[in-house]
Design a protein around this motif. Sequence first.
Motif, PDB file in Angstrom:
ATOM      1  N   GLU A 148       0.821  -1.207   0.000  1.00  0.00           N
ATOM      2  CA  GLU A 148       0.000   0.000   0.000  1.00  0.00           C
ATOM      3  C   GLU A 148       0.856   1.258   0.000  1.00  0.00           C
ATOM      4  O   GLU A 148       0.499   2.240  -0.632  1.00  0.00           O
ATOM      5  N   THR A 149       1.950   1.226   0.744  1.00  0.00           N
ATOM      6  CA  THR A 149       2.849   2.377   0.808  1.00  0.00           C
ATOM      7  C   THR A 149       4.292   1.904   0.772  1.00  0.00           C
ATOM      8  O   THR A 149       4.597   0.770   1.132  1.00  0.00           O
ATOM      9  N   ASN A 150       5.190   2.784   0.307  1.00  0.00           N
ATOM     10  CA  ASN A 150       6.613   2.454   0.294  1.00  0.00           C
ATOM     11  C   ASN A 150       7.493   3.680   0.539  1.00  0.00           C
ATOM     12  O   ASN A 150       8.702   3.622   0.382  1.00  0.00           O
ATOM     13  N   ALA A 151       6.869   4.807   0.914  1.00  0.00           N
ATOM     14  CA  ALA A 151       7.631   6.022   1.203  1.00  0.00           C
ATOM     15  C   ALA A 151       6.847   6.887   2.182  1.00  0.00           C
ATOM     16  O   ALA A 151       5.617   6.836   2.224  1.00  0.00           O
ATOM     17  N   VAL A 152       7.583   7.684   2.972  1.00  0.00           N
ATOM     18  CA  VAL A 152       6.947   8.579   3.930  1.00  0.00           C
ATOM     19  C   VAL A 152       7.517   9.988   3.755  1.00  0.00           C
ATOM     20  O   VAL A 152       8.724  10.158   3.602  1.00  0.00           O
ATOM     21  N   ASP A 153       6.644  10.983   3.745  1.00  0.00           N
ATOM     22  CA  ASP A 153       7.029  12.388   3.649  1.00  0.00           C
ATOM     23  C   ASP A 153       7.635  12.799   4.984  1.00  0.00           C
ATOM     24  O   ASP A 153       7.008  12.649   6.032  1.00  0.00           O
ATOM     25  N   LEU A 154       8.845  13.315   4.971  1.00  0.00           N
ATOM     26  CA  LEU A 154       9.522  13.665   6.217  1.00  0.00           C
ATOM     27  C   LEU A 154       9.013  14.958   6.837  1.00  0.00           C
ATOM     28  O   LEU A 154       9.303  15.229   7.999  1.00  0.00           O
ATOM     29  N   GLU A 155       8.252  15.737   6.109  1.00  0.00           N
ATOM     30  CA  GLU A 155       7.698  16.963   6.677  1.00  0.00           C
ATOM     31  C   GLU A 155       6.433  16.710   7.473  1.00  0.00           C
ATOM     32  O   GLU A 155       6.239  17.274   8.539  1.00  0.00           O
ATOM     33  N   ASP A 156       5.542  15.859   6.942  1.00  0.00           N
ATOM     34  CA  ASP A 156       4.247  15.702   7.593  1.00  0.00           C
ATOM     35  C   ASP A 156       3.871  14.258   7.933  1.00  0.00           C
ATOM     36  O   ASP A 156       2.812  14.011   8.497  1.00  0.00           O
ATOM     37  N   GLY A 157       4.716  13.290   7.581  1.00  0.00           N
ATOM     38  CA  GLY A 157       4.460  11.896   7.933  1.00  0.00           C
ATOM     39  C   GLY A 157       3.473  11.169   7.049  1.00  0.00           C
ATOM     40  O   GLY A 157       3.182   9.998   7.282  1.00  0.00           O
ATOM     41  N   VAL A 158       2.958  11.825   6.013  1.00  0.00           N
ATOM     42  CA  VAL A 158       2.015  11.174   5.101  1.00  0.00           C
ATOM     43  C   VAL A 158       2.757  10.096   4.314  1.00  0.00           C
ATOM     44  O   VAL A 158       3.878  10.313   3.851  1.00  0.00           O
ATOM     45  N   GLN A 159       2.131   8.927   4.165  1.00  0.00           N
ATOM     46  CA  GLN A 159       2.748   7.814   3.451  1.00  0.00           C
ATOM     47  C   GLN A 159       2.214   7.746   2.019  1.00  0.00           C
ATOM     48  O   GLN A 159       1.054   8.069   1.765  1.00  0.00           O
TER      49      GLN A 159
END
Length: 71
Positions: free
Chosen positions: A40-51
């Motif tokens: 479902e996910t493979n990366a996370v935004d380092l600013e807001d934690g959204v995957q």
Amino acid sequence: MEINRERKKKNYIAFNNIKAGAVFELHDNMILMKMVENYETNAVDLEDGVQYFIDDDEPVVPVFATVTIKE
């Protein structure tokens, strides 16, 4: 998280060519970290934690990142 950009040159590579834990830039403004894929996910935004799910052939710019822990 505070993000300071010091890079001058962008070298694009395919997303599948970076390892889990690597930090990269996507679409000239998002700084993400590659995670182990869970379908479902493979990366996370380092600013807001959204995957996000990033396609293997998506062009990304690997970056060198430093974590600063402040008390």
